[in-house]
Design a protein around this motif. Structure first.
Motif, PDB file in Angstrom:
ATOM      1  N   HIS A 128       0.856  -1.179   0.000  1.00 33.01           N
ATOM      2  CA  HIS A 128       0.000   0.000   0.000  1.00 33.01           C
ATOM      3  C   HIS A 128       0.898   1.235   0.000  1.00 33.01           C
ATOM      4  CE1 HIS A 128      -2.730   2.915   2.416  1.00 33.01           C
ATOM      5  NE2 HIS A 128      -2.934   3.072   1.124  1.00 33.01           N
ATOM      6  N   PHE A 129       0.693   2.121  -0.975  1.00 30.17           N
ATOM      7  CA  PHE A 129       1.434   3.376  -1.057  1.00 30.17           C
ATOM      8  C   PHE A 129       0.433   4.525  -1.207  1.00 30.17           C
ATOM      9  CE2 PHE A 129       4.116   0.110  -2.972  1.00 30.17           C
ATOM     10  CZ  PHE A 129       5.264   0.212  -2.188  1.00 30.17           C
ATOM     11  N   ALA A 155       3.929   4.258   3.147  1.00 28.67           N
ATOM     12  CA  ALA A 155       4.281   3.013   2.453  1.00 28.67           C
ATOM     13  C   ALA A 155       4.117   1.870   3.442  1.00 28.67           C
ATOM     14  CB  ALA A 155       5.704   3.065   1.916  1.00 28.67           C
ATOM     15  N   GLU A 156       3.404   0.814   3.043  1.00 29.82           N
ATOM     16  CA  GLU A 156       3.144  -0.319   3.918  1.00 29.82           C
ATOM     17  C   GLU A 156       3.323  -1.626   3.148  1.00 29.82           C
ATOM     18  OE1 GLU A 156      -0.401   0.674   6.828  1.00 29.82           O
ATOM     19  OE2 GLU A 156      -0.943   1.218   4.764  1.00 29.82           O
ATOM     20  N   ARG A 171       3.365  -6.320   9.506  1.00 24.98           N
ATOM     21  CA  ARG A 171       3.210  -5.024   8.832  1.00 24.98           C
ATOM     22  C   ARG A 171       4.521  -4.258   8.974  1.00 24.98           C
ATOM     23  NH1 ARG A 171       1.231   0.321  10.900  1.00 24.98           N
ATOM     24  NH2 ARG A 171       0.723   1.582   9.060  1.00 24.98           N
ATOM     25  N   LEU A 172       5.107  -3.921   7.845  1.00 27.09           N
ATOM     26  CA  LEU A 172       6.303  -3.085   7.793  1.00 27.09           C
ATOM     27  C   LEU A 172       5.874  -1.760   7.174  1.00 27.09           C
ATOM     28  CD1 LEU A 172       9.435  -3.030   8.213  1.00 27.09           C
ATOM     29  CD2 LEU A 172       9.620  -3.713   5.810  1.00 27.09           C
ATOM     30  N   PHE A 173       6.165  -0.625   7.833  1.00 28.60           N
ATOM     31  CA  PHE A 173       5.593   0.629   7.353  1.00 28.60           C
ATOM     32  C   PHE A 173       6.561   1.795   7.505  1.00 28.60           C
ATOM     33  CE2 PHE A 173       4.812   0.707  11.870  1.00 28.60           C
ATOM     34  CZ  PHE A 173       4.926   2.037  12.228  1.00 28.60           C
ATOM     35  N   PHE A 174       6.313   2.827   6.693  1.00 25.63           N
ATOM     36  CA  PHE A 174       6.969   4.123   6.814  1.00 25.63           C
ATOM     37  C   PHE A 174       5.927   5.190   6.569  1.00 25.63           C
ATOM     38  CE2 PHE A 174       8.994   7.849   4.891  1.00 25.63           C
ATOM     39  CZ  PHE A 174       9.894   8.186   5.902  1.00 25.63           C
ATOM     40  N   ASP A 175       5.842   6.150   7.481  1.00 28.45           N
ATOM     41  CA  ASP A 175       4.817   7.180   7.419  1.00 28.45           C
ATOM     42  C   ASP A 175       5.484   8.534   7.682  1.00 28.45           C
ATOM     43  OD1 ASP A 175       2.549   8.706   7.462  1.00 28.45           O
ATOM     44  OD2 ASP A 175       1.685   7.831   9.260  1.00 28.45           O
ATOM     45  N   GLY A 210       8.742   4.951  11.172  1.00 30.83           N
ATOM     46  CA  GLY A 210       8.820   3.643  10.529  1.00 30.83           C
ATOM     47  C   GLY A 210       8.847   2.551  11.579  1.00 30.83           C
ATOM     48  N   GLY A 211       8.404   1.364  11.189  1.00 26.60           N
ATOM     49  CA  GLY A 211       8.384   0.309  12.182  1.00 26.60           C
ATOM     50  C   GLY A 211       7.938  -1.024  11.643  1.00 26.60           C
ATOM     51  N   LEU A 212       7.871  -1.970  12.572  1.00 32.63           N
ATOM     52  CA  LEU A 212       7.477  -3.345  12.264  1.00 32.63           C
ATOM     53  C   LEU A 212       6.491  -3.821  13.316  1.00 32.63           C
ATOM     54  CD1 LEU A 212       7.860  -6.046  10.702  1.00 32.63           C
ATOM     55  CD2 LEU A 212       9.728  -6.551  12.304  1.00 32.63           C
ATOM     56  N   GLN A 213       5.402  -4.440  12.868  1.00 30.43           N
ATOM     57  CA  GLN A 213       4.393  -4.994  13.757  1.00 30.43           C
ATOM     58  C   GLN A 213       4.201  -6.472  13.446  1.00 30.43           C
ATOM     59  OE1 GLN A 213       0.976  -2.556  12.932  1.00 30.43           O
ATOM     60  NE2 GLN A 213       1.753  -0.790  14.064  1.00 30.43           N
TER      61      GLN A 213
END
Length: 581
Positions: A128-129, A155-156, A171-175, A210-213
């Motif tokens: 997802h962007f 970005a996910e 879920r790896l993401f950057f916001d 940014g992070g990881l869940q």
């Protein structure tokens, strides 16, 4: 001593595997955070889709006890599409992607992309962007037209893997959210005056996170007496002004069926490290470290038309700069359906520590002082009760009363400083918010109605009415006496569909404190006028894969403020297209 206590609490949290939960509503809700996206043109343009009121025997409703100010609903973050949904049956037939592109006034480009595929027989994979930005001018209440650029980039990457008896979501993401400190309170000022007096005038800010869940949970199995979920979450935040935050959390939710009741356990440990802030305890710029331990044991009794959950919540806050804090609150919920499906009575008691760490406050009020260090709030008890049910097949309702006791609630204020030798001449005028604290008793009346006129038409009304009782402050700064939301979705036969939203927020009071180092401070109180924000959306489905959409925000052309000095955009329009494949 602190290390021993942390280790002991950690063993308590993760050693009590005797508790479990077979069919917990709360557990299932957290399990389904990550879902496989299924692109469909008919679903591709659902602006703030309206949820139905879920009512079921022996299920605890999820209430939001936060008292942070409900919108003012800024018209900037246009959301023409909800985030990708990442689950469903692993063998369900599904499209692979969706692309949305749009453009609007205020120099607003918009783009969003979803992609979903199966990476194997037992694995779902999704991307997802999103980009949404605005570069226009905003007219402040004092008539000053100022540049107010904003941007949001996301970005996910999602995965879901199916094991035999469990599933794993990742879920790896950057916001990244970018904006400027463009507002100020008071009378019109020239550019020279603003540059000279306002320390953060037009200073750029960006919050990059940014992070990881990870979420591991047992699959639903009616034959199993034990159910579990384990969450691991790490995120890093960095700001353009130099602040950093490390946030790590490990939690578990367990349940076990005994002969006559269910044993439940919800527990977590959270570690936080924030740097380059002004530490309120040490009165110096530097680092803040905290550990929050939460343990919530309870038992659940269920009958055909009633249920009772009873337990306690234990919270311990460990801070390097202050003594440990312990809070114990009730964890009680009961409901009874005297007329099944039509009328239910419910009541309960709860409480918690609200962890006001850096990223939480920056999300709540982006215009807060970038060096902020806001103290935690303690919800010592929250008492609630009400009725819910279904008056007719088409009308669901909920009426609820909450009464909360909150210790150390923060309220946002602006501070000005005058020259000691001349009290009428300002030395600086801040456009970033500081906070004041007070203990608060809050009474909230809540109303919610959901009406389905047909399969093609539905309406949703939510209203909250607030009463604040403070110890020392004059009023609850920036908090309204009420807020109302009316939403509607209309899907007539044919290619068109429509949505509308009306947000109403009551009058609010906001202070500007003028500080003289050699004399007492004085406070000027400003009134933020009520908000009526009208929004309208439309979609035209041209073909099974292609559709066109439009979104009009604030088409009542109202000029209003989210926070004192920060006016929102006037009428704005976004138009675009969606293509699924």
């Amino acid at each position: 001593m602190k290390k021993s206590f942390i280790l002991y609490s950690f063993l308590i949290i993760f050693g009590n595997s005797v508790f479990a939960q077979k069919d917990s509503t709360q557990l299932k809700q957290e399990v389904e955070v990550v879902k496989a996206y299924k692109p469909s043109i008919s679903d591709a343009f659902k602006i703030n889709d309206i949820p139905q009121i879920q009512d079921a025997t022996a299920k605890k409703p999820q209430f939001n006890y936060q008292i942070t100010p409900q919108p003012v609903f800024t018209t900037f973050p246009t959301e023409p599409l909800q985030a990708a949904q990442m689950v469903g049956e692993p063998k369900a037939k599904q499209g692979k992607g969706l692309l949305k592109l749009g453009i609007g006034n205020y120099q607003t480009p918009y783009g969003e992309f979803f992609f979903n595929t199966k990476a194997g027989k037992k694995t779902d994979f999704g991307l997802h962007f999103k980009h949404l930005s605005s570069n226009g001018k905003v007219k402040l209440i004092n008539t000053d037209r100022v540049d107010a650029p904003e941007s949001n980039n996301l970005a996910e990457m999602f995965t879901k893997h199916y094991f035999r008896n469990s599933s794993l979501n990742t879920r790896l993401f950057f916001d990244r959210k970018g904006y400027t400190y463009y507002g100020y309170a008071g009378n019109f000022m020239t550019d020279e005056e603003k540059e000279m007096l306002i320390p953060h005038w037009q200073e750029k800010q960006a919050m990059s996170k940014g992070g990881l869940q990870l979420n591991l949970f047992s699959n639903e199995d009616r034959r199993s007496e034990t159910n579990y979920m384990v969450n691991m979450n790490y995120q890093y935040l960095g700001s353009k002004t130099g602040q950093t935050e490390h946030f790590a959390q490990l939690g578990t939710n367990m349940g076990h069926d005994f002969d006559s009741f269910k044993g439940l356990l919800d527990a977590s440990v959270t570690y936080l490290k924030t740097d380059s802030i002004f530490n309120n305890t040490s009165d110096a710029y530097g680092i803040k470290q905290q550990i929050l331990l939460q343990i919530k044991p309870s038992i659940l009794f269920e009958a055909e038309t009633a249920s009772l959950k009873a337990g306690i919540n234990l919270f311990t806050m460990l801070d390097d700069d202050s003594d440990a804090r312990l809070l114990i609150t009730p964890n009680i919920y009961a409901d009874w359906w005297p007329v099944e499906g039509v009328l239910a009575l419910f009541a309960g008691a709860d409480g918690y520590i609200k962890h006001n760490h850096y990223s939480v406050i920056a999300e709540e009020n982006p215009f807060v002082d970038p060096y902020q260090d806001v103290e935690n709030s303690e919800y010592q008890y929250i008492l609630f009760g009400g009725i819910k049910g279904q008056l007719t097949k088409r009308l669901n309702y909920r009426f609820q009363v909450d009464y909360s006791s909150i210790k150390n609630q923060h309220f946002y204020v602006l501070n000005n400083f005058v020259k000691p030798e001349n009290e009428t001449e300002l030395s600086s005028l801040n456009n970033t918010f500081d906070v004041q604290y007070d203990d608060l008793k809050q009474l909230t009346l809540r109303t919610e109605l959901y009406y389905t006129a047909s399969e093609l038409v539905n309406f949703h009304l939510k209203g909250n009415f607030y009463s604040y009782d403070l110890n020392t402050l004059e009023t609850a700064w920036h908090k309204p006496g009420f807020d109302l939301t009316l939403s509607g979705m209309i899907h007539p036969e044919g290619p068109f569909s429509f949505s509308t939203e009306i947000f109403v927020v009551g009058e609010r009071k906001a202070p500007v404190v003028t500080i003289n180092p050699l004399a007492n401070s004085t406070t000027s109180v400003y009134t933020i006028e009520p908000v009526i924000d009208l929004n309208f959306g439309m979609e035209y489905q041209y073909s099974p894969k292609l559709s066109f959409f439009g979104r009009a925000n604030n088409f009542a052309f109202q000029k209003y403020e989210s926070w004192l000095g920060y006016a929102q955009q006037g009428f704005n329009l976004l138009i675009g297209l969606s293509y699924s494949f």
